[in-house]
Design an enzyme around this catalytic site. Sequence first.
Site, PDB file in Angstrom:
ATOM      1  N   ALA A 185       0.815  -1.212   0.000  1.00 54.23           N
ATOM      2  CA  ALA A 185       0.000   0.000   0.000  1.00 54.23           C
ATOM      3  C   ALA A 185       0.849   1.263   0.000  1.00 54.23           C
ATOM      4  CB  ALA A 185      -0.930  -0.003   1.217  1.00 54.23           C
ATOM      5  N   GLU A 186       1.953   1.223   0.707  1.00 55.68           N
ATOM      6  CA  GLU A 186       2.779   2.424   0.869  1.00 55.68           C
ATOM      7  C   GLU A 186       3.577   2.767  -0.385  1.00 55.68           C
ATOM      8  OE1 GLU A 186       2.893   4.573   3.185  1.00 55.68           O
ATOM      9  OE2 GLU A 186       2.034   3.658   4.969  1.00 55.68           O
TER      10      GLU A 186
END
Length: 243
Positions: free
Chosen positions: A60-61
């Site tokens: 996600a990051e």
Amino acid sequence: MKVQAVQTTDQSPTAVGITSQDSSNFSSYLKTSSSLEQIFEEAAATYGVPKDLLKAIAKAESDFNPNATSGAGAQGIMQLMPATARSLGVTDSYDPYQNIMGGAKYISQMLDSFGGNITMALAAYNAGPNNVVKYGGVPPFKETQNYVVKVTEFMNGGISVPNVSYNVPGTHEDSYYQSVLDELFSYEDYLAFLDIYTKIQEEERTKKEEDQAEEQKSDSYYAYQDIRYSPAVLNLIGSGDSI
């Protein structure tokens, strides 16, 4: 310093992804490498957090990009803010190993702070623990709410990581000996030593071959003498004749 990896492929499964080594010391040449999957495994075991949670955060990051930098200044695979990275002991946020270990340490702290609640810990990872405490749960920030949902979906859905390898430090004992070598020798000294050692080995090999050749000649001479004075041979050619 940004990274540092060579992606392996199915056509070249044994390729090793280690680059960007510093020729000024031994340590950079004595490091080992680990796959990205192995680094996540080590981080999960070290800090007692689920490996799939770490991989979901990384997905996600940064989508596993070690050189990622956000508009707010977050860095690396786990998108650590510089101040947070420093507090975690991370000296190079673009080093995948340091970054993942730092991110694992940070999310473990968030889990501890919020009683093991993954949703609250993820909200704290994204928006900061103070905001989670302030709002008594996931803050009313669209970005944070979407982040928690996204990471949770990744974690529950299973995640494949890129097939890459990165430099990782050795054991504590390895690091000790590396530091000693760095103090005593430069890498150029090491190359000179290897050159001398190779020459010595070559000379010893040559001498051994010469000794073996001399030994074979000596064996042949004595075998010839044994035949020359053998009674059977003398009887065959006549005792009065000589060979």
